[in-house]
Each structure stands twice: as structure tokens, then as C-alpha cells.
Design a protein around this motif. Structure first.
Motif, PDB file in Angstrom:
ATOM      1  N   ASN A  83      28.951 -37.267   9.148  1.00 45.95           N
ATOM      2  CA  ASN A  83      28.409 -38.582   9.507  1.00 45.95           C
ATOM      3  C   ASN A  83      29.329 -39.728   9.112  1.00 45.95           C
ATOM      4  O   ASN A  83      29.380 -40.759   9.782  1.00 45.95           O
ATOM      5  N   ASP A  84      30.071 -39.535   8.007  1.00 52.46           N
ATOM      6  CA  ASP A  84      30.962 -40.619   7.562  1.00 52.46           C
ATOM      7  C   ASP A  84      32.338 -40.567   8.214  1.00 52.46           C
ATOM      8  O   ASP A  84      33.207 -41.386   7.934  1.00 52.46           O
ATOM      9  N   GLY A  85      32.544 -39.557   9.107  1.00 52.72           N
ATOM     10  CA  GLY A  85      33.807 -39.462   9.830  1.00 52.72           C
ATOM     11  C   GLY A  85      34.973 -38.974   9.011  1.00 52.72           C
ATOM     12  O   GLY A  85      36.126 -39.019   9.470  1.00 52.72           O
ATOM     13  N   SER A  86      34.714 -38.485   7.782  1.00 50.57           N
ATOM     14  CA  SER A  86      35.805 -38.089   6.883  1.00 50.57           C
ATOM     15  C   SER A  86      36.423 -36.744   7.239  1.00 50.57           C
ATOM     16  O   SER A  86      37.468 -36.382   6.721  1.00 50.57           O
ATOM     17  N   GLY A  87      35.801 -36.012   8.114  1.00 55.60           N
ATOM     18  CA  GLY A  87      36.302 -34.694   8.503  1.00 55.60           C
ATOM     19  C   GLY A  87      35.209 -33.929   9.207  1.00 55.60           C
ATOM     20  O   GLY A  87      34.205 -34.521   9.634  1.00 55.60           O
ATOM     21  N   TRP A  88      35.384 -32.633   9.322  1.00 53.42           N
ATOM     22  CA  TRP A  88      34.376 -31.840  10.010  1.00 53.42           C
ATOM     23  C   TRP A  88      34.103 -30.551   9.255  1.00 53.42           C
ATOM     24  O   TRP A  88      34.887 -30.112   8.424  1.00 53.42           O
ATOM     25  N   ASP A  89      32.972 -29.947   9.564  1.00 50.28           N
ATOM     26  CA  ASP A  89      32.550 -28.691   8.948  1.00 50.28           C
ATOM     27  C   ASP A  89      32.268 -27.673  10.038  1.00 50.28           C
ATOM     28  O   ASP A  89      31.892 -28.019  11.167  1.00 50.28           O
TER      29      ASP A  89
END
Length: 298
Positions: A83-89
Motif C-alpha cells: 500500500n505504501d508503494g515501497s515494494g511488492w510481496d
């Protein structure tokens, strides 16, 4: 342009596929390039919901809006942006896939996706549940066919046994011949089409200065690049020779080429007009280096 049927599907795809991940940020230029690709006979476009937070899908859909019936669209699922755009899972859950396909359809502006691919894969995934979800999406008409994008032999083998997938996208080049050991023969035996990416090995086979790549030293990379150059003289560009090599493999149905400029497009689309790489040439190129093998996920 030459065309091949993709595995067990009825998708007749151009042997040069347009890899949309390489597109720049200028939507107008991207639209022009995509339409020029169609004009040159390229009909297969590969994107993913991960690329540019979905903007890649939006731009591809907009460019193809008036020519949807000429194009075969492939996209991917499984990597969920935080949600914060810091990366992906990694999220291959059926619940996420059902939501993600709707998002991709909306961004692309289409009623169906021609090829829906799991963007990775692990042995811990609920494979049977994922397959069931893909097949439900098929029955609903939201996707036509499905496949995976993976370089993990153990994962690919499980999918071969437990699904009716049409394709596997994997890295394959003269500097990454790991698929030749048993993946390419296995997939060819089961009529599963291979979509090969990375055929010029980050440009190392197309003029970029030599540097270490996978298990090869810079010296070895330079040796292969020189061999490619030798087999190209007067016949084709080094990039085209690198593409010829991987397209000479029976299991490979298309080379997914990252295209960002008109020059790159013309070079890739011009491949069918060049002098073919003979079987003997292909063997000789392969002799330049000892083939590498997968040392993980076997």
C-alpha cells in the motif's frame, strides 16, 4: 513475420514478441511504437500488473484500443504492490488472483486476456488451487489461456504435471543455456510453448562491453560475443544472431524482446528477412562455451 501456435492453445503468435516492460514513460511515444509494431507484423504483447504499478497495462491497452482484434495480449499476476508503494510481496492466493484479473482487465480496457501468467512461482504455492482459479477464469471468459513465468525447474515440473498450461516464460540465451538440459525437452514433449526472454543477455551479445554474467567470467562473455559477431557479419546484426539461436530451439515459440525505440523495433521485426542461422552454425555457437546448468530449485 513468422508465426507459431503457442503450445496447446490456438494463439498464433509472432515469433518476435513485444516485451512492454522496456517501454519508457512517454505515453504518446509508446502508443506510436506499439502501433508500428502491429504494422510490422508483431501481434504478441507481453506486460504485467507489476510494471509501473499497472501503468504499463494502461498504456498498452490505450495503444491497442482501436486494434484489439489484431493483438494477442499477455499479462502476469502474483506480485502485489504494498500500500505504501515501497515494494511488492509474493501473493499467489486464489483470492488475490480473482481480484487482480479484474484490475488488469480494467486497466487494459479489454473484455478478456489472451494469456494470463503466474509471475513467478514456488514449491510452497497452492498450485492446485491456482490452477483451479485460472481454469475458472477461462470458463468465465476472462482469460483464454494461462501459463507461468519461471526459471525454477522444480516448479515448472509441478505445473507440467498438475495443469493444462499453454506456456512457460523463461530466460534463455547463448549465455544462459540452463533450459537446454531438461526443461526445453520436457516442455516440447508436453506441447507447452516456451516464451524466451533475455535473448541478448542484457545487451552483452549485442555490443555491450563484456562483464561477468551468471557463472561466466567477463573473458568468457567476450568470447561468446565475438563468436556471435563473427556469425553475424554480412548476414544480420549480433542481436539478430542471438535471437536466431534461441528461435532455433523447437520448444521456443517466441522471443520476448524488450523494445523501447524505433531502431530496436526495426531490428527485431527485421529478423525474418535476414539470412537464417543454419543448424551447423547453431551447433558451432554452442561449442564456444560449456553450457551452464541450473544449480538451484532442481
Amino acid at each position: 513475420m513468422n508465426y507459431n501456435i503457442l503450445g496447446n492453445s490456438n494463439l498464433d503468435i509472432s515469433e518476435i514478441a513485444f516485451g512492454c516492460m522496456s517501454l519508457g514513460s512517454n505515453a504518446t511515444e509508446n502508443e506510436t511504437l506499439i502501433k508500428q509494431a502491429l504494422d510490422k507484423g508483431i501481434n504478441f504483447f507481453d506486460t504485467a500488473d507489476l510494471y509501473q504499478h499497472g501503468e504499463n497495462e494502461r498504456q498498452l491497452g490505450a495503444a491497442l484500443k482501436d486494434r484489439r482484434n489484431e493483438a494477442i495480449i499477455a499479462t502476469k499476476v502474483g506480485n502485489q504492490w504494498r500500500n505504501d508503494g515501497s515494494g511488492w510481496d509474493w501473493n499467489p492466493s486464489p483470492e488475490y488472483i480473482v481480484k487482480a484479473v479484474e484490475d488488469s482487465l480494467r486497466r487494459l480496457g479489454v473484455e478478456y486476456i489472451d494469456l494470463y501468467q503466474l509471475h513467478g512461482g514456488t514449491m510452497e504455492d497452492p498450485i492446485d488451487d491456482i490452477v483451479d482459479t485460472f481454469e475458472q477464469l477461462q470458463h468465465q471468459g476472462k482469460i483464454r489461456y494461462y501459463g507461468i513465468s519461471s526459471i525454477r525447474p522444480n516448479v515448472i515440473k509441478e505445473w507440467v504435471q498438475r495443469s493444462n498450461m499453454s506456456s512457460v516464460m523463461m530466460q534463455y540465451s547463448l549465455l544462459d543455456r540452463r533450459p537446454e538440459e531438461d526443461m526445453l525437452p520436457l516442455l516440447n514433449k508436453h506441447n507447452i510453448g516456451v516464451l524466451a526472454r533475455g535473448s541478448v543477455a542484457k545487451g552483452l551479445l549485442a555490443g555491450k562491453p563484456a562483464e561477468p554474467y551468471l557463472n561466466y567470467s567477463a573473458t568468457e562473455v567476450g568470447k561468446m560475443a565475438n563468436a556471435v559477431l563473427k556469425f553475424s557479419e554480412g548476414k544480420r546484426t549480433p542481436a539478430q544472431t542471438a535471437l536466431c539461436y534461441i528461435l532455433g530451439e523447437p520448444a521456443v515459440r517466441a522471443a520476448v524482446v524488450g523494445i523501447r525505440t524505433l531502431t530496436q523495433l526495426e531490428e527485431a521485426a527485421g529478423l525474418p528477412a535476414t539470412t537464417p542461422l543454419t543448424s551447423a552454425d547453431r551447433l558451432l555457437l554452442g561449442y564456444e562455451l560449456v553450457a551452464n546448468y541450473y544449480d538451484q530449485h532442481r
